[in-house]
Design a protein around this motif. Structure first.
Motif, PDB file in Angstrom:
ATOM      1  N   GLN A  59      -0.953  -1.334   4.917  1.00 44.11           N
ATOM      2  CA  GLN A  59      -1.178   0.094   5.107  1.00 44.11           C
ATOM      3  C   GLN A  59      -0.203   0.842   6.033  1.00 44.11           C
ATOM      4  OE1 GLN A  59      -3.569   1.831   3.302  1.00 44.11           O
ATOM      5  NE2 GLN A  59      -3.686  -0.140   2.246  1.00 44.11           N
ATOM      6  N   PRO A  60       0.197   0.308   7.206  1.00 47.36           N
ATOM      7  CA  PRO A  60       0.875   1.165   8.185  1.00 47.36           C
ATOM      8  C   PRO A  60       2.228   1.724   7.744  1.00 47.36           C
ATOM      9  CG  PRO A  60       0.075  -0.839   9.222  1.00 47.36           C
ATOM     10  CD  PRO A  60      -0.042  -1.031   7.743  1.00 47.36           C
ATOM     11  N   GLN A  61       3.064   0.879   7.130  1.00 50.40           N
ATOM     12  CA  GLN A  61       4.431   1.254   6.768  1.00 50.40           C
ATOM     13  C   GLN A  61       4.760   0.712   5.382  1.00 50.40           C
ATOM     14  OE1 GLN A  61       6.307   3.201   8.704  1.00 50.40           O
ATOM     15  NE2 GLN A  61       4.982   3.185  10.516  1.00 50.40           N
ATOM     16  N   GLY A 103       0.836  -1.201   0.000  1.00 47.91           N
ATOM     17  CA  GLY A 103       0.000   0.000   0.000  1.00 47.91           C
ATOM     18  C   GLY A 103       0.863   1.239   0.000  1.00 47.91           C
ATOM     19  N   LYS A 104       2.060   1.114   0.625  1.00 50.75           N
ATOM     20  CA  LYS A 104       3.082   2.157   0.602  1.00 50.75           C
ATOM     21  C   LYS A 104       4.369   1.514   0.106  1.00 50.75           C
ATOM     22  CE  LYS A 104       1.130   4.599   4.606  1.00 50.75           C
ATOM     23  NZ  LYS A 104       1.383   5.071   6.005  1.00 50.75           N
ATOM     24  N   SER A 105       5.053   2.185  -0.796  1.00 51.15           N
ATOM     25  CA  SER A 105       6.251   1.600  -1.391  1.00 51.15           C
ATOM     26  C   SER A 105       7.340   2.648  -1.526  1.00 51.15           C
ATOM     27  CB  SER A 105       5.927   1.001  -2.767  1.00 51.15           C
ATOM     28  OG  SER A 105       7.094   0.490  -3.386  1.00 51.15           O
ATOM     29  N   ASP A 106       8.580   2.215  -1.392  1.00 53.09           N
ATOM     30  CA  ASP A 106       9.714   3.112  -1.631  1.00 53.09           C
ATOM     31  C   ASP A 106      10.017   3.215  -3.117  1.00 53.09           C
ATOM     32  OD1 ASP A 106      10.553   0.366  -1.536  1.00 53.09           O
ATOM     33  OD2 ASP A 106      12.640   1.050  -1.516  1.00 53.09           O
ATOM     34  N   VAL A 107       9.408   2.340  -3.928  1.00 52.34           N
ATOM     35  CA  VAL A 107       9.596   2.382  -5.387  1.00 52.34           C
ATOM     36  C   VAL A 107       8.210   2.548  -6.014  1.00 52.34           C
ATOM     37  CG1 VAL A 107      10.529   1.231  -7.420  1.00 52.34           C
ATOM     38  CG2 VAL A 107      11.594   0.866  -5.184  1.00 52.34           C
ATOM     39  N   ARG A 108       7.824   3.784  -6.214  1.00 56.97           N
ATOM     40  CA  ARG A 108       6.481   4.090  -6.718  1.00 56.97           C
ATOM     41  C   ARG A 108       6.215   3.427  -8.064  1.00 56.97           C
ATOM     42  NH1 ARG A 108       1.200   5.010  -5.969  1.00 56.97           N
ATOM     43  NH2 ARG A 108       0.339   6.633  -7.340  1.00 56.97           N
ATOM     44  N   LEU A 109       7.213   3.370  -8.924  1.00 51.99           N
ATOM     45  CA  LEU A 109       7.046   2.767 -10.243  1.00 51.99           C
ATOM     46  C   LEU A 109       6.673   1.292 -10.121  1.00 51.99           C
ATOM     47  CD1 LEU A 109       7.352   3.792 -13.197  1.00 51.99           C
ATOM     48  CD2 LEU A 109       9.631   2.748 -13.190  1.00 51.99           C
ATOM     49  N   SER A 110       7.279   0.605  -9.172  1.00 56.48           N
ATOM     50  CA  SER A 110       6.971  -0.806  -8.958  1.00 56.48           C
ATOM     51  C   SER A 110       5.535  -0.988  -8.485  1.00 56.48           C
ATOM     52  CB  SER A 110       7.941  -1.398  -7.925  1.00 56.48           C
ATOM     53  OG  SER A 110       7.592  -2.724  -7.613  1.00 56.48           O
ATOM     54  N   GLN A 111       5.085  -0.121  -7.605  1.00 51.20           N
ATOM     55  CA  GLN A 111       3.708  -0.201  -7.126  1.00 51.20           C
ATOM     56  C   GLN A 111       2.713   0.008  -8.262  1.00 51.20           C
ATOM     57  OE1 GLN A 111       2.180   3.019  -4.645  1.00 51.20           O
ATOM     58  NE2 GLN A 111       1.353   1.508  -3.198  1.00 51.20           N
ATOM     59  N   LEU A 112       2.981   0.980  -9.123  1.00 55.87           N
ATOM     60  CA  LEU A 112       2.110   1.238 -10.266  1.00 55.87           C
ATOM     61  C   LEU A 112       2.077   0.041 -11.213  1.00 55.87           C
ATOM     62  CD1 LEU A 112       3.100   4.932 -11.069  1.00 55.87           C
ATOM     63  CD2 LEU A 112       0.934   4.148 -10.086  1.00 55.87           C
ATOM     64  N   ALA A 113       3.247  -0.563 -11.450  1.00 54.80           N
ATOM     65  CA  ALA A 113       3.309  -1.717 -12.344  1.00 54.80           C
ATOM     66  C   ALA A 113       2.514  -2.889 -11.770  1.00 54.80           C
ATOM     67  CB  ALA A 113       4.755  -2.120 -12.578  1.00 54.80           C
ATOM     68  N   ALA A 114       2.615  -3.101 -10.460  1.00 56.35           N
ATOM     69  CA  ALA A 114       1.867  -4.193  -9.822  1.00 56.35           C
ATOM     70  C   ALA A 114       0.370  -4.012 -10.014  1.00 56.35           C
ATOM     71  CB  ALA A 114       2.213  -4.246  -8.332  1.00 56.35           C
TER      72      ALA A 114
END
Length: 378
Positions: free
Chosen positions: A279-281, A250-261
């Motif tokens: 969600q928390p971290q 839900g939160k990621s240090d690699v935004r591009l990876s989250q979007l791809a998922a």
């Protein structure tokens, strides 16, 4: 390889658990220490580890440290000088170069005295130190006492330590990368080591085998960009009546990876796969439980981990380990939000779908292409 016994395996579910245990193992080591990590940061935790490594070297322990040059690129070049001055050995894997930055050492491993093992997703950086809920990233590791497994991991460490500077035997490295990995019909073993190459890795082969008839699949994956084969296995498991649950970031240090998922959410949800976002971290854990089989280690469920990085995963066939892993999954699930198909459809405007598709294209197509080109140019 001798599989670790349940009594000799301890799950470490937070930075508050794993780092004190690792530091204690460093303090107790008498003969050898091998520490390998993707990220080593100059912070409170990094200095604690340096002090423990320095003390070990001063009492005669052979200390070797391997960090990835890209993952640890912010680490000062002179950070480990005190350790080297007393006989410790430190190398940075694949020093940064414009034409060879694509392949990385993403493994996280500590082996002490060829008997004590720590492995999982934790890097040596302050952001991992916490409970994963109120502070610190959510991650996972294991502590194992198993001399046979430790010797095998020590040998794999030494192979990468020798390769680290990327100046030795370039033609041999190129042939290794170009050579297609031989297909396997059954899992290769309990320790699954991935190196750059074409074809299915031992981890992919074992996972495909275990998902083929699975009735209950639980996965925690920080970076989710699975191959077509893995996606097909998950959807087939759900369609034949199995329960497939994914906890993603839900939160990621690699935004591009989250979007791809998120480009896969619609198809997976439609097939009956349950998707939750932690969600928390920031989520960084890697865990798979397929019926009574458990996987833990450094590999993400993405193309980079499958084909471009050096990774290690442990495949446990112990039912008791699977029970403990399922409990970890359930605790993580309590802090996750379920994604519902109808709500997801309604919320996805054209702009969101465009972002997801382009992120997928960049990570699934461009990133592997660049890495392959770099190795072909060696």
């Amino acid at each position: 390889m001798v599989a670790p016994k349940t009594s000799a395996l301890r799950w470490l579910c937070t930075g508050q658990e794993i780092f004190p245990a690792m530091l204690a193992a460093l303090a107790a080591a008498q003969k050898s220490i091998r520490l390998e990590t993707y990220i080593y940061a100059d912070g409170k935790l990094g200095r604690q580890f340096l002090a423990a490594l320095l003390a070990a070297a001063q009492r005669g322990v052979r200390v070797r440290v391997l960090v990835d040059a890209m993952g640890s690129w912010l680490l000062p070049n002179n950070f480990f000088d005190p350790l080297v001055a007393v006989g410790g050995e430190v190398r940075r894997f694949n020093p940064l170069h414009l034409w060879r930055f694509g392949v990385r050492d993403h493994r996280k491993l500590l082996v002490c005295d060829e008997s004590t093992i720590f492995l999982g997703g934790f890097n040596v950086a302050d952001e991992y130190d916490g409970d994963g809920v109120t502070r610190g990233w959510c991650d996972l590791g294991v502590h194992i006492e198993n001399p046979a497994l430790a010797r095998e991991l020590a040998a794999s460490f030494e192979a990468l330590f020798t390769l680290a500077d990327f100046r030795r035997k370039p033609l041999l490295r190129l042939r290794l990368f170009k050579r297609k990995r031989k297909p396997q019909k059954k899992p290769a073993g309990e320790l699954l080591l991935t190196h750059p190459g074409r074809g299915a890795s031992p981890f992919q082969t074992a996972l495909h085998h275990d998902l083929a008839g699975a009735r209950a699949v639980r996965m925690i994956s920080a970076y989710f960009l699975p191959t077509h084969r893995v996606r097909r296995d998950l959807m087939r498991a759900a369609r034949r009546g199995g329960r497939v649950q994914l906890i993603l970031a839900g939160k990621s240090d690699v935004r591009l990876s989250q979007l791809a998922a998120r480009s896969f959410y619609h198809r997976l949800l439609k097939a009956g796969v349950e998707i939750y976002e932690y969600q928390p971290q920031i989520l960084h854990a890697k865990l798979i439980v397929s019926d009574g089989i458990t996987y833990v280690g450094s590999s993400n469920l993405d193309i980079r981990s499958f084909n471009l990085n050096y990774e290690l995963m442990l495949r446990l066939k112990d039912p008791a380990a699977a029970v403990a892993a399922r409990k970890i999954f359930e605790r993580t699930l309590q802090h996750s939000q379920k994604i519902e198909l109808h709500q997801w459809r309604k919320a996805q405007a054209f702009w969101h779908r465009w972002q997801h598709r382009w992120a997928h294209f960049l990570l699934a197509r461009i990133d592997p292409f660049v890495a392959l080109r770099q190795f072909h140019a060696l």
